[in-house]
Design a protein around this motif. Structure first.
Motif, PDB file in Angstrom:
ATOM      1  N   GLY A  12       5.411   4.382 -25.128  1.00 52.48           N
ATOM      2  CA  GLY A  12       5.211   5.647 -24.444  1.00 52.48           C
ATOM      3  C   GLY A  12       4.367   6.640 -25.211  1.00 52.48           C
ATOM      4  O   GLY A  12       3.818   7.568 -24.630  1.00 52.48           O
ATOM      5  N   GLN A  14       5.304   8.858 -27.234  1.00 50.90           N
ATOM      6  CA  GLN A  14       6.011  10.065 -27.635  1.00 50.90           C
ATOM      7  C   GLN A  14       7.137   9.707 -28.594  1.00 50.90           C
ATOM      8  O   GLN A  14       7.715   8.639 -28.517  1.00 50.90           O
ATOM      9  CB  GLN A  14       6.636  10.733 -26.407  1.00 50.90           C
ATOM     10  CG  GLN A  14       5.606  11.467 -25.584  1.00 50.90           C
ATOM     11  CD  GLN A  14       6.276  12.492 -24.706  1.00 50.90           C
ATOM     12  OE1 GLN A  14       7.442  12.360 -24.375  1.00 50.90           O
ATOM     13  NE2 GLN A  14       5.543  13.512 -24.347  1.00 50.90           N
ATOM     14  N   ARG A  16      10.604   9.302 -29.917  1.00 47.92           N
ATOM     15  CA  ARG A  16      11.854   9.185 -29.185  1.00 47.92           C
ATOM     16  C   ARG A  16      13.002   9.246 -30.163  1.00 47.92           C
ATOM     17  O   ARG A  16      12.975   8.606 -31.182  1.00 47.92           O
ATOM     18  CB  ARG A  16      11.899   7.843 -28.453  1.00 47.92           C
ATOM     19  CG  ARG A  16      10.730   7.657 -27.552  1.00 47.92           C
ATOM     20  CD  ARG A  16      10.932   6.400 -26.773  1.00 47.92           C
ATOM     21  NE  ARG A  16       9.689   6.064 -26.143  1.00 47.92           N
ATOM     22  CZ  ARG A  16       8.946   5.041 -26.510  1.00 47.92           C
ATOM     23  NH1 ARG A  16       9.322   4.262 -27.481  1.00 47.92           N
ATOM     24  NH2 ARG A  16       7.818   4.798 -25.897  1.00 47.92           N
ATOM     25  N   GLU A 357      12.778   7.031 -18.669  1.00 51.85           N
ATOM     26  CA  GLU A 357      11.988   7.595 -19.777  1.00 51.85           C
ATOM     27  C   GLU A 357      10.658   6.878 -19.938  1.00 51.85           C
ATOM     28  O   GLU A 357       9.685   7.449 -20.392  1.00 51.85           O
ATOM     29  CB  GLU A 357      12.769   7.472 -21.092  1.00 51.85           C
ATOM     30  CG  GLU A 357      13.862   8.506 -21.249  1.00 51.85           C
ATOM     31  CD  GLU A 357      14.686   8.235 -22.483  1.00 51.85           C
ATOM     32  OE1 GLU A 357      14.282   8.637 -23.586  1.00 51.85           O
ATOM     33  OE2 GLU A 357      15.738   7.586 -22.347  1.00 51.85           O
ATOM     34  N   LEU A 358      10.641   5.587 -19.609  1.00 50.47           N
ATOM     35  CA  LEU A 358       9.418   4.799 -19.757  1.00 50.47           C
ATOM     36  C   LEU A 358       9.348   3.771 -18.633  1.00 50.47           C
ATOM     37  O   LEU A 358      10.357   3.145 -18.296  1.00 50.47           O
ATOM     38  CB  LEU A 358       9.422   4.090 -21.120  1.00 50.47           C
ATOM     39  CG  LEU A 358       8.218   3.198 -21.452  1.00 50.47           C
ATOM     40  CD1 LEU A 358       6.925   4.011 -21.552  1.00 50.47           C
ATOM     41  CD2 LEU A 358       8.449   2.457 -22.770  1.00 50.47           C
ATOM     42  N   THR A 377      -0.922   6.840 -14.307  1.00 48.23           N
ATOM     43  CA  THR A 377       0.023   7.850 -14.788  1.00 48.23           C
ATOM     44  C   THR A 377      -0.293   9.197 -14.125  1.00 48.23           C
ATOM     45  O   THR A 377       0.606   9.875 -13.604  1.00 48.23           O
ATOM     46  CB  THR A 377      -0.069   7.995 -16.324  1.00 48.23           C
ATOM     47  OG1 THR A 377       0.118   6.709 -16.909  1.00 48.23           O
ATOM     48  CG2 THR A 377       0.988   8.957 -16.864  1.00 48.23           C
ATOM     49  N   ARG A 381       2.072  11.249 -11.594  1.00 49.53           N
ATOM     50  CA  ARG A 381       2.518  12.614 -11.919  1.00 49.53           C
ATOM     51  C   ARG A 381       2.250  13.570 -10.761  1.00 49.53           C
ATOM     52  O   ARG A 381       3.093  14.397 -10.420  1.00 49.53           O
ATOM     53  CB  ARG A 381       1.808  13.118 -13.181  1.00 49.53           C
ATOM     54  CG  ARG A 381       2.415  12.532 -14.441  1.00 49.53           C
ATOM     55  CD  ARG A 381       1.747  13.076 -15.685  1.00 49.53           C
ATOM     56  NE  ARG A 381       2.410  12.499 -16.855  1.00 49.53           N
ATOM     57  CZ  ARG A 381       1.880  12.451 -18.064  1.00 49.53           C
ATOM     58  NH1 ARG A 381       0.672  12.943 -18.271  1.00 49.53           N
ATOM     59  NH2 ARG A 381       2.543  11.915 -19.058  1.00 49.53           N
ATOM     60  N   THR A 391       7.364  14.088 -17.793  1.00 50.61           N
ATOM     61  CA  THR A 391       8.205  12.999 -18.326  1.00 50.61           C
ATOM     62  C   THR A 391       7.690  11.622 -17.898  1.00 50.61           C
ATOM     63  O   THR A 391       8.194  10.608 -18.369  1.00 50.61           O
ATOM     64  CB  THR A 391       9.664  13.125 -17.824  1.00 50.61           C
ATOM     65  OG1 THR A 391       9.694  12.880 -16.409  1.00 50.61           O
ATOM     66  CG2 THR A 391      10.246  14.499 -18.111  1.00 50.61           C
ATOM     67  N   GLN A 393       5.944   8.485 -18.111  1.00 47.67           N
ATOM     68  CA  GLN A 393       5.267   7.718 -19.153  1.00 47.67           C
ATOM     69  C   GLN A 393       5.128   6.276 -18.683  1.00 47.67           C
ATOM     70  O   GLN A 393       6.119   5.635 -18.368  1.00 47.67           O
ATOM     71  CB  GLN A 393       6.091   7.713 -20.451  1.00 47.67           C
ATOM     72  CG  GLN A 393       6.324   9.073 -21.069  1.00 47.67           C
ATOM     73  CD  GLN A 393       5.080   9.612 -21.765  1.00 47.67           C
ATOM     74  OE1 GLN A 393       4.186   8.847 -22.125  1.00 47.67           O
ATOM     75  NE2 GLN A 393       5.005  10.921 -21.946  1.00 47.67           N
TER      76      GLN A 393
END
Ligand SMILES: [Zn+2]
Length: 419
Positions: A12, A14, A16, A357-358, A377, A381, A391, A393
């Motif tokens: 992702g 980001q 975590r 989350e992913l 993506t 979104r 959020t 991802q």
């Protein structure tokens, strides 16, 4: 059958953070409980410790005690048989002052034991021998005619597994069991394949037959759900609370793992994202519906689109072929754009409902260029509830086309080692 390790990259992008579970300390000694209950307790503590070590290798005994709420004495007692059979190792970190053992590190020894992972697809079987931390060491496989009887194919699976075990020389006592990822729903006992859409198989006793022929315990699960589990335990989804896995091959399916557990919805066990209606008045779908996502995102619809656009359709990855042809041809680009929009509409429903989350893209989607992941993506979104837009991802799965082998192996590891 060349050895093939697997390298992992975070998906992702980001940071975590794992959240420590709040665990109440437990009293280890209840003299009145029966032996049976004690054994169950012991086995559940064993599973709890092993799952923690899978997620975070190299924790010290003190850290394991803190995370699990178990006493150091209990941990020593539970871990002792695992050390004795070689599946866990303890390494004492000698303190600089030379006193005591301030941090005894406990780790799983990945190649102490193995499981067999099997993926039965519509026309092909892949087999692999996978270690305790989800790395595949040896593989083999074969193709079959989709009209063949399940019994005939299962007999060939048994021969293939037995041959692979013999060729690799793995000691049978180090094989814990076998997990079979199948292309359809399974019974609640995880022993039978109930039905498949792309093969004429109904209510197949997969586990009974393979156990008899191979001589190992067998567990069976839906292929996409098992792949989602593999990603959550050993792949890009490791450490996340919720991971969705989208798999495009013959059809388009999704699996969801929450807090390390695969979502077992209803009878089917997988999320039928391919049959979400994403176009009003769209094409008719094999399910009887109209405008389903699979009418543009399935192997058959992709090859038909390539034919209609006068492009070669006999390619190994029709999705990637379409995307690369779109770069030079406006008509193909228009089709790819429509496909991406509908895909984003389907994904936005998944995000609005479940907000994983992913989201990992598997099967044909695992080979798409990075720019496509970015475009998808963005489009997803735009189509979701504004607050949750950041959020979203998406990332490519790196399980590749052997995802089902890892899936089957992960289900076997969960059943025969981490339970
Ligand atoms: Zn449909």
């Amino acid at each position: 059958m060349a050895p093939s390790g697997r390298r992992r990259s975070p998906g992702g992008g980001q940071a975590r953070q794992r959240k420590d579970p709040v665990v109440m300390p437990r009293d280890d000694s209840f003299p009145h409980v029966s032996n049976e209950l004690q054994r169950t307790e012991e086995s559940s503590r064993r599973g709890q410790i092993l799952r923690l070590l899978r997620a975070e290798p190299g924790l010290t005994r003190i850290e394991v005690a803190r995370r699990t709420g178990l006493s150091a004495t209990t941990i020593t007692r539970v871990v002792a048989p695992l050390v004795a059979d070689g599946s866990v190792t303890e390494k004492g970190k000698v303190s600089r002052l030379g006193t005591g053992r301030p941090g005894t590190e406990i780790s799983i020894v990945p190649t102490s034991h193995y499981v067999v992972g099997v993926h039965i697809g519509a026309g092909s079987v892949r087999v692999g021998i996978v270690d305790l931390l989800g790395v595949s060491h040896w593989q083999s496989g074969f193709d079959f005619e989709p009209h063949q009887d399940a019994d005939v194919v299962l007999d060939r699976v048994a021969v293939s597994v037995t041959q692979l075990i013999a060729d690799t020389g793995v000691d049978r006592s180090r094989l814990l069991g076998m997990g079979v990822a199948v292309p359809g729903p399974v019974d609640s006992g995880h022993r039978r394949l109930l039905l498949t859409i792309n093969l004429p198989w109904r209510d197949v006793p997969v586990a009974d037959r393979l156990e008899r022929m191979v001589g190992l315990p067998v567990v069976v699960d839906h292929n996409v759900r098992s792949m989602a589990l593999a990603e959550a335990h050993f792949g890009a989804g490791k450490g996340l609370r919720s991971v969705a896995f989208i798999y495009l091959r013959m059809g388009l399916g999704a699996g969801l793992v929450v807090e390390g557990q695969a979502f077992q919805g209803g009878v089917h066990g997988a999320i039928e994202i391919g049959h979400l209606r994403v176009a009003e008045g769209g094409e008719k779908c094999i399910c009887g519906g109209v405008g389903c996502l699979e009418t543009v995102l399935s192997e058959r619809s992709l090859r038909t689109a390539l034919d209609d656009l006068e492009l070669p359709s006999d390619v190994s990855n029709p999705f990637v072929a379409l995307l690369s042809a779109a770069e030079a041809d406006p008509a193909v680009a228009a089709h790819a754009e429509m496909m991406t929009k509908r895909f984003a509409t389907g994904l936005s429903a998944l995000v609005n409902l479940l907000n994983p989350e992913l989201i990992l893209l598997g099967g044909f989607l695992s080979a798409v260029p990075e720019e496509f992941v970015g475009r998808l993506t963005e489009a997803t979104r735009e189509a979701v509830f504004p607050i949750i837009r950041p959020t979203v991802q998406l990332a490519r799965s790196d399980l590749g086309l052997d995802a089902g082998v890892y899936g089957g192996a992960t289900v076997a590891l969960d059943q025969f080692f981490y339970n």
